[in-house]
Write a protein that holds these residues in place. Structure first.
Motif, PDB file in Angstrom:
ATOM      1  N   ARG A  28      -4.155  -1.383 -16.232  1.00  0.00           N
ATOM      2  CA  ARG A  28      -2.922   0.749 -16.594  1.00  0.00           C
ATOM      3  C   ARG A  28      -3.133   0.656 -17.800  1.00  0.00           C
ATOM      4  O   ARG A  28      -2.447   1.868 -18.300  1.00  0.00           O
ATOM      5  CB  ARG A  28      -2.192   0.778 -15.741  1.00  0.00           C
TER       6      ARG A  28
ATOM      7  N   LYS B  14     -12.845  -3.565 -18.409  1.00  0.00           N
ATOM      8  CA  LYS B  14     -11.586  -3.148 -17.053  1.00  0.00           C
ATOM      9  C   LYS B  14     -12.442  -2.161 -15.893  1.00  0.00           C
ATOM     10  O   LYS B  14     -11.976  -0.976 -15.477  1.00  0.00           O
ATOM     11  CB  LYS B  14     -11.422  -1.872 -18.241  1.00  0.00           C
TER      12      LYS B  14
ATOM     13  N   PRO C  76      -6.988   4.835 -18.622  1.00  0.00           N
ATOM     14  CA  PRO C  76      -5.884   4.194 -18.217  1.00  0.00           C
ATOM     15  C   PRO C  76      -4.489   5.005 -17.754  1.00  0.00           C
ATOM     16  O   PRO C  76      -4.486   6.180 -19.380  1.00  0.00           O
ATOM     17  CB  PRO C  76      -5.040   3.391 -19.177  1.00  0.00           C
ATOM     18  N   GLU C  77      -3.597   4.983 -17.264  1.00  0.00           N
ATOM     19  CA  GLU C  77      -2.524   5.476 -17.339  1.00  0.00           C
ATOM     20  C   GLU C  77      -0.910   5.498 -18.907  1.00  0.00           C
ATOM     21  O   GLU C  77      -0.537   6.473 -18.834  1.00  0.00           O
ATOM     22  CB  GLU C  77      -1.496   5.163 -16.335  1.00  0.00           C
TER      23      GLU C  77
END
Lengths: 311, 277
Positions: free
Chosen positions: A82, A109, A154-155
């Motif tokens: 993430r 990913k 991503p976060e």
């Protein structure tokens, strides 16, 4: 939600002789979701080592850390899926072009060609997607690294000196991209020497020195402490700067926009004015200003004057 | 990324990186040229032994060490640069775990081996098929022993390649890893160690046959898998006035090669996990 949490995180590089180097010394920081977190420190203060430990390329020698609440190796691996990150200089396969390098990342990913096309567009590399990495300019390499961080949406985005080596226009583009990512609600962990940029971009900062945390808080908190005097005069600005430097409690006097900015300790403006008059210098302008992040940083770390301006 | 998906991603990425690498195709092309030249003369002259199944003794025999050396060198060339370019570090930053990166490289080893052994077997096979008179064949053209010899060559490559793998991951520099690998398979294993063991531990001389490179030699020989081929070889040796060697059972050498592979890859794994990227 806490995204990054370190507790007493340490790294000692061993040496054949002696005790080795303690690069990170009991570091404890917290990054909450949605923060744009500046990670600051002089060269060699342990910023890159800390990020390296978070990303799993450097083994910690003490303490612990959690990413997205996960701590075990499998939890950390899942958490790292993430994360999008750059670390120091961009390192990609020199014989592959920009798009092929991103394909390698995208497979890991679980992203597709559409995602690659989108991130190439965001960083402005669509027209140069077939340029081999070895033929890219430093600016293109930095952009490619930034594109790689964005693959998979991503976060958490970790950026280590993302604007290193870029010209002012390139730096501005990187800053705009970071702001756009922040606007989209990403949590950003940004290590940078560009204190002006950090001040404009970040909501929170941590300052580390010789591997230790010396201050952590919101940018507002850090810049509201301390006093900076702005002094102007019709005479030679360098003479003024030298004179101001000799005022009791003054430090880090620098010239900016035709004025001398100086951090003053106990004495107020009237004492400074009297001090200058005693030296035959009459101020044409005298005011108190809110310290910048650079002022706060230099106050805290005792960094040499000019730090944060040199790239 | 776990399980079958991780395996698929690692396999695809390693093959993608290898097939885009000019060095890989140059090495493979050079080996293909070398192999072609090696068989060109008997092919053009239509030599007596240049037919199936006699040819298998040549395919799995004298030239086998060469393919193992070529493939091992190519593996080092493809892998050690990941450290020089710092792409190993970048791969982990981009989401691979260190273990996954390691196993990706471990997968590359058989991939490279398959490519080189494929060329090594395919070129003479195609040439010999052109020359073989299928109607006159008295024995099976592709006996089971060919598969056994192929497996033996593959296992021999893995054990010798595992040494290259270990050195690549420990030394992390192409030139130095190649130099140490050559030193090991050359002067150290063939000269220094036998001399030292003969002098100080003469009772253990038989153990030298099981060192990684030496252990591979019985696995290279087709006659060790095929009784008929051994009889033909023994007859030829006797005809030359010499005593033919006894056939060697390749089973223990196969097991030893597997053990060396596991041991060297295991050491590489422990070393890799402990060190920073």
């Amino acid at each position: 939600m806490t995204i990054i949490e370190t507790e007493g995180l340490s790294k000692r590089y061993t040496a054949l002789r002696g005790a080795g180097t303690l690069a990170v010394d009991g570091l404890s920081v917290r990054v909450e979701a949605g923060q744009v977190y500046g990670f600051l420190g002089p060269n060699g203060s342990g910023k890159t080592t800390t990020i390296g430990m978070l990303l799993g390329i450097i083994n910690p020698t003490g303490g612990s850390f959690r990413l997205f609440g996960g701590e075990t190796p499998s939890e950390l691996h899942a958490a790292r899926q993430r994360i999008g990150a750059t670390l120091e200089y961009p390192n990609f396969y020199p014989y592959l072009n920009c798009r092929d390098n991103l394909r390698v990342v995208a497979r890991v990913k679980g992203s597709d060609e559409a995602d690659i096309a989108e991130v190439l567009e965001i960083v402005g590399l669509t027209s140069r997607r077939k340029t081999k990495f070895k033929a890219c300019s430093l600016g293109m390499k930095q952009r490619l690294a930034l594109a790689a961080t964005m693959i998979g949406d991503p976060e958490l985005i970790i950026l280590d000196e993302p604007a290193n080596g870029l010209d002012p226009a390139g730096q501005r583009e990187i800053r705009d991209i970071i702001r756009e990512l922040a606007r989209r609600g990403k949590t950003i962990f940004l290590s940078s020497h560009m204190l002006h940029e950090v001040e404009r971009t970040c909501t929170h900062v941590a300052i580390i020195e010789t591997g230790r945390l010396v201050r952590e808080g919101s940018v507002d908190d850090l810049t509201s402490a301390g006093t900076v005097a702005a002094v102007g005069s019709d005479g030679d600005i360098e003479v003024l700067r030298r004179a101001v430097s000799e005022f009791d409690g003054a430090s880090h006097a620098r010239v900016e926009d035709g004025r001398v900015l100086v951090r003053i300790g106990g004495g107020g403006l009237s004492e400074l004015n009297r001090f200058l008059a005693g030296r035959g210098i009459y101020a044409s302008h005298l005011s108190l200003e809110r310290p910048s992040l650079e002022d706060a940083f230099m106050e805290i770390t005792g960094a040499p004057e000019g730090f944060g301006e040199i790239q | 990324m776990k399980g079958a998906r991780a395996f698929g991603v690692l396999l695809r990425n390693e093959w993608f990186k290898a097939r885009k690498r000019v060095a890989f195709w140059i090495a493979l092309g050079f080996y293909a040229f070398f192999t072609l030249m090696n068989y060109a003369q008997p092919f053009l002259e239509g030599s007596e032994g240049f037919r199936l199944p006699d040819m298998w003794a040549s395919v799995f025999g004298d030239e086998s060490p060469t393919v193992v050396i070529f493939a091992s060198l190519t593996f080092v060339l493809l892998s050690a640069t990941e450290f020089g370019w710092r792409t190993a570090r970048q791969n982990v930053i981009d989401g691979l775990s260190k273990s996954q990166w390691f196993w990706g490289k471990a997968l590359l080893l058989p991939m490279v081996g398959l490519a080189f052994i494929g060329v090594h077997v395919l070129i003479p096979t195609v040439l010999v098929l052109i020359r073989t008179d299928f109607a006159a064949a008295e024995a099976p053209l592709v006996p089971l022993s060919v598969l056994q010899a192929g497996a033996g060559l593959g296992m021999a490559f893995l054990s010798v390649g595992a040494l290259a793998f270990l050195l690549t991951l420990v030394i992390r520099k192409t030139g130095a890893a190649l130099a140490v690998w050559f030193l090991w398979v050359g002067p150290i294993e063939s000269g220094m160690l036998p001399a030292l063991v003969s002098r100080f531990l003469p009772d253990y001389r038989a153990w030298l046959d099981y060192l990684p490179f030496t252990n591979a030699f019985p696995l290279f020989e087709f006659r060790n898998y095929d009784a008929a081929a051994h009889e033909r070889y023994a007859a030829a040796v006797e005809a030359a006035g010499r005593t033919p060697p006894a056939p060697v059972d390749p089973t223990w050498h196969m097991v030893t090669a597997a053990a060396w592979t596991a041991l060297l890859v295991g050491i590489a794994y422990i070393s890799f996990r402990r060190r920073d990227l």
